[in-house]
Design an enzyme around this catalytic site. Structure first.
Site, PDB file in Angstrom:
ATOM      1  N   GLY A   1      -8.014   7.166  -2.931  1.00 38.27           N
ATOM      2  CA  GLY A   1      -8.798   6.865  -4.135  1.00 38.27           C
ATOM      3  C   GLY A   1      -8.522   5.481  -4.701  1.00 38.27           C
TER       4      GLY A   1
ATOM      5  N   GLU B   1     -11.674   5.345   8.751  1.00 38.64           N
ATOM      6  CA  GLU B   1     -12.068   4.140   8.028  1.00 38.64           C
ATOM      7  C   GLU B   1     -11.605   2.885   8.765  1.00 38.64           C
ATOM      8  OE1 GLU B   1     -12.465   5.745   3.464  1.00 38.64           O
ATOM      9  OE2 GLU B   1     -10.724   4.496   3.915  1.00 38.64           O
TER      10      GLU B   1
ATOM     11  N   LYS C   1       0.825  -1.221   0.000  1.00 37.68           N
ATOM     12  CA  LYS C   1       0.000   0.000   0.000  1.00 37.68           C
ATOM     13  C   LYS C   1       0.853   1.262   0.000  1.00 37.68           C
ATOM     14  CE  LYS C   1      -3.886  -0.018   2.469  1.00 37.68           C
ATOM     15  NZ  LYS C   1      -4.853  -0.213   3.609  1.00 37.68           N
TER      16      LYS C   1
ATOM     17  N   LYS D   1     -15.310   3.060  -4.151  1.00 43.05           N
ATOM     18  CA  LYS D   1     -16.663   2.831  -3.641  1.00 43.05           C
ATOM     19  C   LYS D   1     -17.717   3.135  -4.702  1.00 43.05           C
ATOM     20  CE  LYS D   1     -14.839   4.402   0.764  1.00 43.05           C
ATOM     21  NZ  LYS D   1     -14.540   5.636   1.512  1.00 43.05           N
TER      22      LYS D   1
ATOM     23  N   ARG E   1     -10.980  15.188   5.409  1.00 45.97           N
ATOM     24  CA  ARG E   1     -11.727  16.057   4.490  1.00 45.97           C
ATOM     25  C   ARG E   1     -13.187  15.632   4.484  1.00 45.97           C
ATOM     26  NH1 ARG E   1     -12.497  12.050   0.526  1.00 45.97           N
ATOM     27  NH2 ARG E   1     -10.734  10.630   0.352  1.00 45.97           N
TER      28      ARG E   1
ATOM     29  N   GLU F   1       0.729  -4.600   4.391  1.00 45.49           N
ATOM     30  CA  GLU F   1      -0.344  -4.832   5.350  1.00 45.49           C
ATOM     31  C   GLU F   1      -0.923  -6.206   5.073  1.00 45.49           C
ATOM     32  OE1 GLU F   1      -2.765  -1.163   6.592  1.00 45.49           O
ATOM     33  OE2 GLU F   1      -4.279  -2.433   5.665  1.00 45.49           O
TER      34      GLU F   1
HETATM   35  P1  ADP Z   1     -14.254   8.860  -0.592  1.00 49.86           P
HETATM   36  O1  ADP Z   1     -14.197   7.848   0.480  1.00 49.86           O
HETATM   37  O2  ADP Z   1     -14.559  10.251  -0.185  1.00 49.86           O
HETATM   38  O3  ADP Z   1     -15.013   8.385  -1.755  1.00 49.86           O
HETATM   39  P2  ADP Z   1     -12.070   8.393  -2.264  1.00 49.86           P
HETATM   40  O4  ADP Z   1     -10.854   7.766  -1.716  1.00 49.86           O
HETATM   41  O5  ADP Z   1     -12.955   7.623  -3.154  1.00 49.86           O
HETATM   42  O6  ADP Z   1     -12.792   8.944  -1.006  1.00 49.86           O
HETATM   43  O7  ADP Z   1     -11.656   9.737  -2.996  1.00 49.86           O
HETATM   44  C1  ADP Z   1     -12.565  10.761  -3.311  1.00 49.86           C
HETATM   45  C2  ADP Z   1     -11.992  11.596  -4.410  1.00 49.86           C
HETATM   46  O8  ADP Z   1     -10.798  12.215  -4.043  1.00 49.86           O
HETATM   47  C3  ADP Z   1     -11.722  10.795  -5.661  1.00 49.86           C
HETATM   48  O9  ADP Z   1     -12.080  11.568  -6.776  1.00 49.86           O
HETATM   49  C4  ADP Z   1     -10.242  10.540  -5.594  1.00 49.86           C
HETATM   50  O10 ADP Z   1      -9.706  10.434  -6.883  1.00 49.86           O
HETATM   51  C5  ADP Z   1      -9.742  11.758  -4.862  1.00 49.86           C
HETATM   52  N1  ADP Z   1      -8.622  11.465  -3.963  1.00 49.86           N
HETATM   53  C6  ADP Z   1      -8.643  10.727  -2.855  1.00 49.86           C
HETATM   54  N2  ADP Z   1      -7.463  10.720  -2.242  1.00 49.86           N
HETATM   55  C7  ADP Z   1      -6.636  11.470  -2.977  1.00 49.86           C
HETATM   56  C8  ADP Z   1      -5.260  11.847  -2.874  1.00 49.86           C
HETATM   57  N3  ADP Z   1      -4.488  11.451  -1.860  1.00 49.86           N
HETATM   58  N4  ADP Z   1      -4.758  12.651  -3.821  1.00 49.86           N
HETATM   59  C9  ADP Z   1      -5.531  13.052  -4.833  1.00 49.86           C
HETATM   60  N5  ADP Z   1      -6.816  12.743  -4.991  1.00 49.86           N
HETATM   61  C10 ADP Z   1      -7.374  11.958  -4.091  1.00 49.86           C
HETATM   62  P1  ADP Z   2      -7.438   4.456  -0.083  1.00 50.03           P
HETATM   63  O1  ADP Z   2      -6.606   5.475   0.622  1.00 50.03           O
HETATM   64  O2  ADP Z   2      -7.052   4.268  -1.488  1.00 50.03           O
HETATM   65  O3  ADP Z   2      -8.896   4.685   0.157  1.00 50.03           O
HETATM   66  P2  ADP Z   2      -7.582   2.359   1.929  1.00 50.03           P
HETATM   67  O4  ADP Z   2      -6.441   2.043   2.838  1.00 50.03           O
HETATM   68  O5  ADP Z   2      -8.695   3.115   2.519  1.00 50.03           O
HETATM   69  O6  ADP Z   2      -7.022   3.083   0.631  1.00 50.03           O
HETATM   70  O7  ADP Z   2      -8.130   0.988   1.316  1.00 50.03           O
HETATM   71  C1  ADP Z   2      -9.066   1.015   0.265  1.00 50.03           C
HETATM   72  C2  ADP Z   2      -9.794  -0.326   0.210  1.00 50.03           C
HETATM   73  O8  ADP Z   2      -8.863  -1.393  -0.016  1.00 50.03           O
HETATM   74  C3  ADP Z   2     -10.545  -0.730   1.478  1.00 50.03           C
HETATM   75  O9  ADP Z   2     -11.825  -0.163   1.558  1.00 50.03           O
HETATM   76  C4  ADP Z   2     -10.569  -2.228   1.344  1.00 50.03           C
HETATM   77  O10 ADP Z   2     -11.581  -2.653   0.446  1.00 50.03           O
HETATM   78  C5  ADP Z   2      -9.233  -2.536   0.716  1.00 50.03           C
HETATM   79  N1  ADP Z   2      -8.225  -2.795   1.778  1.00 50.03           N
HETATM   80  C6  ADP Z   2      -7.359  -1.926   2.299  1.00 50.03           C
HETATM   81  N2  ADP Z   2      -6.567  -2.495   3.247  1.00 50.03           N
HETATM   82  C7  ADP Z   2      -6.976  -3.785   3.343  1.00 50.03           C
HETATM   83  C8  ADP Z   2      -6.558  -4.928   4.118  1.00 50.03           C
HETATM   84  N3  ADP Z   2      -5.563  -4.839   5.006  1.00 50.03           N
HETATM   85  N4  ADP Z   2      -7.196  -6.109   3.923  1.00 50.03           N
HETATM   86  C9  ADP Z   2      -8.203  -6.209   3.024  1.00 50.03           C
HETATM   87  N5  ADP Z   2      -8.633  -5.192   2.255  1.00 50.03           N
HETATM   88  C10 ADP Z   2      -8.039  -3.984   2.399  1.00 50.03           C
HETATM   89 MG    MG Z   3      -9.859   4.761   1.988  1.00 48.96          MG
END
Ligand code: ADP
Ligand code: ADP
Ligand code: MG
Length: 456
Positions: free
Chosen positions: A164, A276, A158, A238, A293, A200
């Protein structure tokens, strides 16, 4: 209260923030790129400033252009929406230097919680469980191999600065580790300007359940209950979210809420944020990250609680005390959001661009549509494919699903392809309706289809 707020964003979230400002009697300033000249947010705001050409890197992501627009128009605060500068500590610091109020937490908090490795440490220190993983970013492949053996496959690589769904790679065996490390690192560097990755342990078939947090400048931190977000595509994005989560007990709910508040306090949090968690089959919850945010799916919390999250976020940034306590919130019925994107399900979800020739959106009792698109609007390839969020509220989950089906059926969008057929297939499925859905279910859906298509 603020006199004038600049919204450093576009699309549905910019429109959403303008609406909240208007109800609070705050003047609004929009920034827009050349192709967004006639976009709804630019039209709705009291003033609009062009900040450059279409590509994000030449307009919405040019900090000096956004900050200059704020200064020229005399804005006293900046709302970042989500994405763009929302989690950019350097941008927040620049605002702090210029005497502009950033509607969000401090640059220090963003730095602390934006790094997932640091955020995991923060959670652990206050006694909140995290999935097993490496305490620091990985320095080389040798270390990764050793750590992966310790954790046991399957694991995830990760991005420490990820978001996103980008920069996450699943690794099943030692042979896959090297290549996964390399792609995750380069994706992380390209997307976030930071190539750090960590490992992870992959939790098996978890649910994604997150808690909405709100904090003011007077030391009050309260949560606004949870959202269930396990309907995710193969890229961990999502698609459908709901509140409340139908599959956790009240005891687990209270524990997650309390843990979320603990983490927010440890981060000195201010404003709206999301903690989360993943919940495993034994109903144990693990912290995965904090989003510092407003979140895309905040409307399900608003409809479930009858409470305006964006308004509250703006008010606490302006120094007001929280207007509620968790206990006093009125939980009612069930809310579901479906994200409608201009992606073509028949072409592997490739973005579908061009003129929107027809736009008939759903409405009626219990239906809310957050969007910025209308007939005659041209979708360009520069921006996020999210074109509308359909949010429904009903007295229980079953009725909310019926209402969502009715609403999505009403939606007629001409000229571009959308993911509505996929959304309908999900909500029509037995697995979704019975609540038997984990973050892996939709991936399995696609896999079964590929096999069936191959056999045919
Ligand atoms: P949410 O849980 O609010 O849906 P997402 O992780 O899906 O969060 O991200 C929401 C929006 O913000 C998406 O359009 C994604 O591309 C953008 N985004 C999320 N994290 C970042 C980041 N670290 N840098 C740039 N864009 C991001
Ligand atoms: P992002 O910053 O891109 O949103 P997250 O850490 O929130 O990344 O993880 C995004 C998604 O990836 C989670 O909602 C889950 O579906 C999957 N995921 C992340 N970490 C794990 C894990 N340790 N085991 C299983 N699924 C995971
Ligand atoms: Mg997330």
């Amino acid at each position: 209260m603020f006199k004038r707020v600049l919204i450093a964003n576009r699309g549905e979230i910019a429109v959403r923030v303008i609406r909240a400002c208007r109800e609070l009697g705050i003047e609004t300033v929009a920034v827009f790129s050349e192709p967004d000249r006639d976009a709804l947010h630019a039209r709705m705001a009291d003033q609009s400033v062009c900040i450059g050409p279409g590509p994000n890197g030449e307009s919405y992501l040019v900090d000096s252009n956004v900050l200059m627009a704020a200064q020229i128009t005399g804005a006293d605060a900046i709302h970042p929406g989500y994405g763009y500068f929302a989690e950019n500590a350097a941008f927040v610091e620049a605002c702090e230097h210029l005497g502009l109020i950033f509607i969000g937490p401090s640059s220090k908090t963003i730095e602390q919680m934006g790094e997932k490795v640091v955020a995991r440490r923060t959670a652990s220190e206050v006694g909140v469980p995290v999935p097993p993983g490496t305490p620091d970013p990985i320095s080389d492949e040798g270390e990764a191999t050793q750590e992966a053996e310790r954790l046991g496959y399957p694991i995830l690589v990760k991005a420490a600065a990820g978001g996103g769904g980008r920069g996450i790679r699943r690794v099943e065996t030692a042979a896959e580790l090297g290549p996964a490390l390399a792609t995750a690192q380069s994706e992380a560097l390209a997307s976030f300007g930071n190539g750090d990755v960590y490992l992870e342990k992959l939790l098996s078939q978890p649910r994604h359940v997150e808690v909405q947090i709100m904090a003011d400048r007077h030391g009050n931190v309260q949560h606004m209950f949870e959202r269930e977000c396990s309907v995710q595509n193969l890229r961990h994005q999502k698609l459908i979210e709901e509140a409340p989560c139908a599959t956790i007990s009240e005891r687990v709910r209270q524990k997650m809420g309390a843990d979320a508040v603990k983490i927010a306090k440890a981060a000195n949090y201010l404003g709206a944020g999301t903690i989360e968690f993943l919940v495993d089959r034994e109903s144990k919850h693990y912290f995965i990250e904090m989003n510092t945010r407003i979140q895309v799916e905040h409307p399900v919390t608003e409809e479930f609680l009858g409470h305006d999250v964006v308004r509250e976020q703006i008010c606490v940034a302006a120094g007001e005390k929280l207007s509620f306590t968790t206990e006093k919130l009125n939980r009612s019925g069930h809310a579901i959001e479906a994200r409608v994107t201009s992606e073509d399900p028949d072409r592997d979800f490739a973005p579908s661009c061009g003129m929107v020739t027809e736009w008939i959106q759903p409405g009626g009792f219990g239906v809310r549509v957050d969007t910025y698109v209308h007939a005659g609007y041209a979708l360009t390839p520069f921006y996020d494919p999210l074109i509308a969020k359909v949010i429904v509220h009903a007295e229980n989950r079953e009725k909310a699903i019926v209402r969502l089906r009715r609403a999505l059926d009403e939606f007629h969008i001409g000229g571009v392809k959308t993911n509505i057929p996929l959304l309908l297939r999900i909500i029509d499925s037995d697995d979704y309706q019975s609540g038997n859905w984990t973050t892996e279910t939709l991936g399995l859906f696609f896999m079964v289809e590929a096999v069936v298509a191959g056999a045919g």
